[in-house]
Design an enzyme around this catalytic site. Structure first.
Site, PDB file in Angstrom:
ATOM      1  N   SER A   1       0.808  -1.219   0.000  1.00  4.61           N
ATOM      2  CA  SER A   1       0.000   0.000   0.000  1.00  4.61           C
ATOM      3  C   SER A   1       0.842   1.272   0.000  1.00  4.61           C
ATOM      4  CB  SER A   1      -0.931   0.015   1.214  1.00  4.61           C
ATOM      5  OG  SER A   1      -1.874  -1.023   1.156  1.00  4.61           O
TER       6      SER A   1
ATOM      7  N   HIS B   1       1.107  -3.126 -15.151  1.00  4.46           N
ATOM      8  CA  HIS B   1       1.111  -1.676 -15.313  1.00  4.46           C
ATOM      9  C   HIS B   1       1.938  -1.330 -16.551  1.00  4.46           C
ATOM     10  CE1 HIS B   1       1.366   2.602 -14.531  1.00  4.46           C
ATOM     11  NE2 HIS B   1       0.446   2.436 -13.605  1.00  4.46           N
TER      12      HIS B   1
ATOM     13  N   GLU C   1      -6.583  -6.541  -1.957  1.00  2.09           N
ATOM     14  CA  GLU C   1      -6.130  -7.202  -3.184  1.00  2.09           C
ATOM     15  C   GLU C   1      -6.260  -8.713  -3.139  1.00  2.09           C
ATOM     16  OE1 GLU C   1      -2.317  -7.050  -6.284  1.00  2.09           O
ATOM     17  OE2 GLU C   1      -2.312  -5.814  -4.471  1.00  2.09           O
TER      18      GLU C   1
ATOM     19  N   HIS D   1       1.720  -5.863 -11.697  1.00  2.00           N
ATOM     20  CA  HIS D   1       1.371  -4.786 -10.769  1.00  2.00           C
ATOM     21  C   HIS D   1       0.261  -5.130  -9.792  1.00  2.00           C
ATOM     22  CE1 HIS D   1       0.841  -0.728  -9.306  1.00  2.00           C
ATOM     23  NE2 HIS D   1      -0.404  -0.663  -9.762  1.00  2.00           N
TER      24      HIS D   1
ATOM     25  N   ALA E   1       1.606   2.920  -3.382  1.00  5.08           N
ATOM     26  CA  ALA E   1       0.558   3.458  -4.255  1.00  5.08           C
ATOM     27  C   ALA E   1       0.774   4.954  -4.459  1.00  5.08           C
ATOM     28  CB  ALA E   1      -0.819   3.196  -3.652  1.00  5.08           C
TER      29      ALA E   1
ATOM     30  N   ARG F   1      -5.702   0.608 -18.849  1.00  2.57           N
ATOM     31  CA  ARG F   1      -4.399  -0.023 -18.630  1.00  2.57           C
ATOM     32  C   ARG F   1      -4.176  -1.218 -19.544  1.00  2.57           C
ATOM     33  NH1 ARG F   1      -3.391  -0.038 -12.066  1.00  2.57           N
ATOM     34  NH2 ARG F   1      -2.948   2.191 -11.889  1.00  2.57           N
TER      35      ARG F   1
END
Length: 529
Positions: A52, A239, A369, A345, A55, A285
């Protein structure tokens, strides 16, 4: 150890709610549950070791003038390529504003101007709705504030405590966990009326990844082996723009820089992504990652480039972390092109969870996640992940507490503790390396059956390693998750979102649904969408 031999060590190791993981989802769940229950939070590293903190972009929420939850809903549904769960997306966008306000109340300092939240726009969003902090340090700001609050909340914090098995009683309910102290190697148990799994994703399993070392997918393996359903594991988001320099980490170059006007160009200076989609750099993406991958395959070049020069001299002020990371390698983002390429990612699939985070295993909840909430479908919309963590961690914690009255307090029989070696053999290190390489080459941005089968065989071999060391325990869990990813990717015979098959380049209505896997019942396609 087994369920009968597990030892809770008395009330000091017995809790109402046990949270596994210390990213934003885990911290949020612990804080939500703490006022109403005895809560423990376990993390396999230090409290701040998770994904986290890395990010950058921010948290998407319809909180600005000219925006609406309906627009956010539509953008999320469109990005998910037909596989989002509409009810989950409704929850996300309708409760997002309340979670942002709660974070502000809990001490998170989002970037503001004249007393109003500064909102950025990112790819595939129709409005500027990304709240951010420290320019491009949103994850770090949120995590830091939540950690500070957790330390004052009365939550029992157990750092360097790795969960190696979920304990399930004879009635089929999760009643706690088996653990290993990652500094000493000693085994133990923690009992709980409800377990909230918030252990993060698996993207570090790929050779090229934006994730830290801890993101190896152990939560998915734990839940699957305990009897919970998992779904959507073929969907791993790559990503498009990670720093691509020899010897440098795959540092994320946030989508937010493109939202502010940065361009993607090839070595000739051409904006080639426009050939793939009229939105160019602001396409989804999946589109941008595939366009870059195909450009690299066509040209043989090691990278393409982000051109931040259109942002002008203020770029380092808006993106201080990116500017700092680049300057360490001699790149000035105000005048130099930044070399980038796709990297693993985010894990979109995960442990099947309903709107309250409940899994198919009673007593086990999942958020963040590690969970498949249904929000992201086949392709995650930028900056929806932090929002999902907050929204569904809040719900999962509440549901976990409400479930406590459904079962008797867990009881564990005493058992002898063991000590695992902390160092693995050369064979374990080789199997780890083979797993990283096989996933990148066989289950990467664009997949084909032969590569997926080779990656699955590599994962199967790694899962069979019988060495009794902590690195081997971690390897077996990682290989279990990797094998599930490869099996799901082989089964889904189409291309959709971030699951791209070179042999099957089109989407198919026959695959409109979730690919669900269960250890005993096998796999099925759930067409409820």
């Amino acid at each position: 150890m087994n369920a009968q031999a597990a030892h809770a060590g008395g009330r000091g190791n017995q809790f109402d709610v046990l949270v596994v993981g210390s990213g934003i989802a885990g911290l949020y769940a612990a804080l939500t549950a703490a006022p109403r229950a005895r809560v423990a939070l376990l993390t396999k590293g230090a409290l701040d070791d998770g994904c986290s903190r890395y990010a950058q972009g921010g948290m998407a929420a319809a909180v600005g003038a000219g925006d609406s939850v309906e627009l956010h809903y539509r953008d999320t549904i469109d990005a998910g390529r037909g596989l989002c769960h509409p009810d989950a997306v409704r929850v996300l966008v309708e409760e997002g504003g309340a979670r942002v306000r709660e974070l502000l109340d809990w001490g998170v300092t989002f970037d503001t101007q004249d007393g109003e939240l500064l909102l950025a726009r990112e790819a595939a969003h129709s409005r500027a709705r990304i709240v951010h902090a420290r320019g491009d340090g949103t994850g770090l700001e949120i995590e830091s504030a939540l950690i500070s609050r957790v330390r004052r909340s009365g939550v029992t914090i157990k750092e360097h405590t790795e969960v190696v098995r979920l304990v399930v009683d004879d009635g089929g309910r999760c009643i706690g966990v088996e653990t290993v102290d990652t500094q000493l190697g000693t085994t133990g148990c923690v009992a709980a009326g409800a377990v909230v799994l918030a252990s993060g994703g698996a993207s570090r399993l790929w050779r090229n990844s934006t994730n830290p070392e801890s993101a190896t997918g152990d939560g998915v393996a734990l839940a699957y082996d305990a009897g919970a359903e998992v779904r959507g594991l073929e969907f791993v988001q790559f990503h498009p723009t990670a720093l691509a320099l020899e010897g440098a980490p795959r540092f994320l170059i946030s989508e937010a820089v493109r939202g502010e006007g940065a361009l993607i160009v090839n070595e000739r200076g051409k904006r080639f992504v426009l050939d793939a989609h009229p939105a160019g750099e602001l396409a989804g993406r999946d589109v941008v990652a595939r366009a870059i991958w195909e450009e690299l395959q066509r040209t043989g070049a090691p990278c393409v480039y982000i051109d931040c020069r259109p942002l002008g001299p203020t770029a380092p002020l808006r993106f201080p972390a990116i500017a700092h990371a680049c300057v360490q390698f001699g790149i000035d983002i105000t005048r130099d092109l930044v070399p980038v390429a796709p990297a693993a990612h985010y894990m979109i699939g995960g442990v099947s969870a309903d709107l309250d985070g409940a899994t198919t295993l009673p007593g086990l909840f999942a958020c963040g996640e590690v969970a498949s909430s249904g929000v992201h479908g086949a392709n995650r919309l930028a900056s929806n992940s932090l929002l999902e963590s907050a929204v569904f961690a809040h719900r999962a914690a509440g549901a976990a507490i409400n479930s406590l009255g459904e079962a008797e307090p867990p009881r564990f029989a005493a058992g002898a503790a063991e000590r695992l070696p902390l160092r693995g053999s050369a064979e374990v290190r080789r199997l780890w390396s083979d797993l990283h390489d096989s996933l990148w080459s066989g289950a990467g941005v664009v997949r084909k059956p032969g590569g997926l089968r080779l990656a699955l065989a590599t994962a199967t071999a790694a899962a069979g390693c019988a060495e009794p060391s902590l690195p081997a325990v971690r390897l077996r869990a990682a290989a279990r998750t990797a094998g599930l990813v490869c099996s799901a990717a082989l089964a889904r015979e189409e291309s959709r979102g971030c699951h791209l098959r070179s042999d099957l380049p089109q989407s198919s209505d026959q695959w409109h649904g979730d690919y669900v896997m269960h250890k005993e019942r096998g796999a099925r396609l759930d067409r409820h969408l």
